[in-house]
Design a protein around this motif. Sequence first.
Motif, PDB file in Angstrom:
ATOM      1  N   MET A   1     -12.085 109.554  52.310  1.00  0.00           N
ATOM      2  CA  MET A   1     -12.678 108.980  53.509  1.00  0.00           C
ATOM      3  C   MET A   1     -12.989 107.496  53.301  1.00  0.00           C
ATOM      4  SD  MET A   1     -16.199 110.042  55.459  1.00  0.00           S
ATOM      5  CE  MET A   1     -15.624 111.697  55.784  1.00  0.00           C
ATOM      6  N   TYR A   2     -13.569 107.185  52.121  1.00  0.00           N
ATOM      7  CA  TYR A   2     -13.885 105.801  51.854  1.00  0.00           C
ATOM      8  C   TYR A   2     -12.863 105.235  50.885  1.00  0.00           C
ATOM      9  CZ  TYR A   2     -18.396 107.134  53.754  1.00  0.00           C
ATOM     10  OH  TYR A   2     -19.399 107.598  54.556  1.00  0.00           O
ATOM     11  N   SER A   3     -12.571 103.973  51.033  1.00  0.00           N
ATOM     12  CA  SER A   3     -11.669 103.333  50.080  1.00  0.00           C
ATOM     13  C   SER A   3     -12.276 102.032  49.620  1.00  0.00           C
ATOM     14  CB  SER A   3     -10.317 103.059  50.749  1.00  0.00           C
ATOM     15  OG  SER A   3     -10.483 102.147  51.819  1.00  0.00           O
ATOM     16  N   SER A   4     -12.001 101.696  48.389  1.00  0.00           N
ATOM     17  CA  SER A   4     -12.488 100.439  47.834  1.00  0.00           C
ATOM     18  C   SER A   4     -11.275  99.630  47.416  1.00  0.00           C
ATOM     19  CB  SER A   4     -13.405 100.715  46.646  1.00  0.00           C
ATOM     20  OG  SER A   4     -13.863  99.503  46.101  1.00  0.00           O
TER      21      SER A   4
ATOM     22  N   THR B   1     -10.309  93.194  46.335  1.00  0.00           N
ATOM     23  CA  THR B   1     -10.187  91.930  47.065  1.00  0.00           C
ATOM     24  C   THR B   1     -10.989  90.885  46.335  1.00  0.00           C
ATOM     25  OG1 THR B   1     -12.078  92.485  48.448  1.00  0.00           O
ATOM     26  CG2 THR B   1      -9.913  93.074  49.287  1.00  0.00           C
ATOM     27  N   ARG B   2     -10.701  89.619  46.649  1.00  0.00           N
ATOM     28  CA  ARG B   2     -11.468  88.547  46.074  1.00  0.00           C
ATOM     29  C   ARG B   2     -12.858  88.574  46.689  1.00  0.00           C
ATOM     30  NH1 ARG B   2     -10.271  83.891  43.425  1.00  0.00           N
ATOM     31  NH2 ARG B   2     -11.780  82.209  43.661  1.00  0.00           N
ATOM     32  N   PHE B   3     -13.864  88.580  45.814  1.00  0.00           N
ATOM     33  CA  PHE B   3     -15.219  88.672  46.332  1.00  0.00           C
ATOM     34  C   PHE B   3     -15.550  87.373  47.042  1.00  0.00           C
ATOM     35  CE2 PHE B   3     -18.889  91.177  46.587  1.00  0.00           C
ATOM     36  CZ  PHE B   3     -19.999  90.352  46.508  1.00  0.00           C
ATOM     37  N   PRO B   4     -16.141  87.441  48.236  1.00  0.00           N
ATOM     38  CA  PRO B   4     -16.308  86.231  49.047  1.00  0.00           C
ATOM     39  C   PRO B   4     -17.399  85.287  48.572  1.00  0.00           C
ATOM     40  CG  PRO B   4     -17.297  88.111  50.147  1.00  0.00           C
ATOM     41  CD  PRO B   4     -16.596  88.645  48.948  1.00  0.00           C
ATOM     42  N   VAL B   5     -18.255  85.764  47.663  1.00  0.00           N
ATOM     43  CA  VAL B   5     -19.330  84.908  47.171  1.00  0.00           C
ATOM     44  C   VAL B   5     -18.989  84.474  45.759  1.00  0.00           C
ATOM     45  CG1 VAL B   5     -21.781  84.802  46.566  1.00  0.00           C
ATOM     46  CG2 VAL B   5     -21.043  86.034  48.618  1.00  0.00           C
ATOM     47  N   THR B   6     -18.868  83.166  45.560  1.00  0.00           N
ATOM     48  CA  THR B   6     -18.613  82.633  44.225  1.00  0.00           C
ATOM     49  C   THR B   6     -19.926  82.478  43.488  1.00  0.00           C
ATOM     50  OG1 THR B   6     -16.778  81.366  45.145  1.00  0.00           O
ATOM     51  CG2 THR B   6     -17.549  80.723  42.983  1.00  0.00           C
ATOM     52  N   HIS B   7     -19.929  82.844  42.217  1.00  0.00           N
ATOM     53  CA  HIS B   7     -21.138  82.583  41.457  1.00  0.00           C
ATOM     54  C   HIS B   7     -20.797  82.045  40.089  1.00  0.00           C
ATOM     55  CE1 HIS B   7     -20.553  86.681  39.696  1.00  0.00           C
ATOM     56  NE2 HIS B   7     -21.056  86.091  38.638  1.00  0.00           N
ATOM     57  N   LYS B   8     -21.745  81.324  39.524  1.00  0.00           N
ATOM     58  CA  LYS B   8     -21.591  80.753  38.190  1.00  0.00           C
ATOM     59  C   LYS B   8     -22.913  80.932  37.465  1.00  0.00           C
ATOM     60  CE  LYS B   8     -19.958  76.593  35.850  1.00  0.00           C
ATOM     61  NZ  LYS B   8     -18.727  77.128  35.254  1.00  0.00           N
TER      62      LYS B   8
ATOM     63  N   TYR C   1     -22.753  81.098  49.198  1.00  0.00           N
ATOM     64  CA  TYR C   1     -22.491  81.931  50.359  1.00  0.00           C
ATOM     65  C   TYR C   1     -21.849  81.076  51.449  1.00  0.00           C
ATOM     66  CZ  TYR C   1     -25.670  85.015  47.888  1.00  0.00           C
ATOM     67  OH  TYR C   1     -26.254  85.794  46.926  1.00  0.00           O
ATOM     68  N   ASP C   2     -21.480  81.718  52.542  1.00  0.00           N
ATOM     69  CA  ASP C   2     -20.840  80.972  53.628  1.00  0.00           C
ATOM     70  C   ASP C   2     -21.744  79.874  54.160  1.00  0.00           C
ATOM     71  OD1 ASP C   2     -18.852  83.517  55.380  1.00  0.00           O
ATOM     72  OD2 ASP C   2     -18.494  82.319  53.574  1.00  0.00           O
TER      73      ASP C   2
ATOM     74  N   CYS D   1     -25.070  80.831  43.309  1.00  0.00           N
ATOM     75  CA  CYS D   1     -24.171  81.567  44.199  1.00  0.00           C
ATOM     76  C   CYS D   1     -23.887  80.732  45.437  1.00  0.00           C
ATOM     77  CB  CYS D   1     -24.802  82.895  44.634  1.00  0.00           C
ATOM     78  SG  CYS D   1     -25.334  83.952  43.290  1.00  0.00           S
TER      79      CYS D   1
END
Lengths: 162, 136
Positions: free
Chosen positions: B1-4, B7-14, B32-33, B30
Motif C-alpha cells: 500500500m505504501y511505497s518509499s 529521491t533526493r531529499f529536498p532539504v540540504t544539510h551540513k 529549507y525552501d 539546514c
Amino acid sequence: MTSKELDTRFSELLLTEGSDSVGKTNKLEGQGSNDDVQITCFTEDLHDVTFHFQIIKLTKQIYVWIGCNTAKFGHLYAAAITRPNKTVAVTPVLGGTSDNTGSGIARRLVLKTGLNIIVACNIPKDSPTLEVTAERKLFEKLKSLGYIKPRPEGLPVSSAHN
Amino acid sequence: MYSSQPTRFPVTHKSVSLDIKGNKTDIVICKYDDKFLVIVTQIGCMGTILHARKEGSVSTEPTFSVSVIFGKRDEPWLLACGRQLIEHISCSGSSRPLVLSLGLKDHSPETLKELTVAVIENCLCYLAAILKYAIS
C-alpha cells in the motif's frame, strides 16, 4: 567585527554532507556515544501526498521537521514535560498561533519519548488525516531508530535517558 | 500500500563538530525552501531560539530584524550573533530568514565571536554557494 580580525582555533573539525541522506542516519561522533548528533532524513510517498521527515536527535532533545509535498519550514512548536504533575506543555514558537497543525504531534512525541521536542511542520491546516498519517510514519521511524523503546509493561520510554 | 521511493531529499544539510574554548560544539545547518535553520549546541539541546530576517526593499539599504522567540531574552550577544549571520546570508545573495538555535555553555563575547566565524566559514558559505548555483 569581521572574520579577518578574529583569531580562531579549531582543534577538531568534522564535515559531513547530508543532501542525499534519504533513509540514512548521519552521526556526528563525539567523545562518547551519548554526545552524538544523529540526523535522519527520509521520504514517504503515501497516495497523492509526499511526506519528508528530518529527525535531528540531540542528547536531551529531538528536533523533527515534517514536510508535506514541499520543503517549506512551516510552523515551529516546542513541547516538554512539566513538573510536578508531569503533564505535557506545548507552545507555538514560530507561526502556528491560528493554526495548530503539528502541536498535537509535538505533544504525543513528548509522551512517547519523554524528551523535550521541537517540531517544525508544514502540513496544511484542517488536514487531520494527513497529520495522523505523518505521525504514524514518524513514530514507526523513531521506534526503528531506537529513540522509542517499549517498556516490558507496554509503555514506551526514551532510550536517551542514559 | 505504501511505497518509499528513493529521491533526493529536498532539504540540504551540513554538519560540523568542533571545539570552541574547550567545549565540544555541534553545528547543523539546514536549508529549507523558505528558511535557513542553524542549530548550535554544546549542551545537548537547542537552547535559545532566535528568528532573524532581512527587511527593506531592494532599492534601499537592507535592515535586519532579530528577535528571541524561545528561551533567554536577556543575552544581547545572542542577538548580535544572529545579526551577524543574517547579514552574511543577505550579502551572499539570499533573502531567506534564519532560525538560529544556540544551546551554549557560556554566552561570553569570545565564544559567540568564535562561533559566528565557525558557522560562516564552515557552513554558510557552502550553502550560499549552493543557493547561487541553483538560481543561476
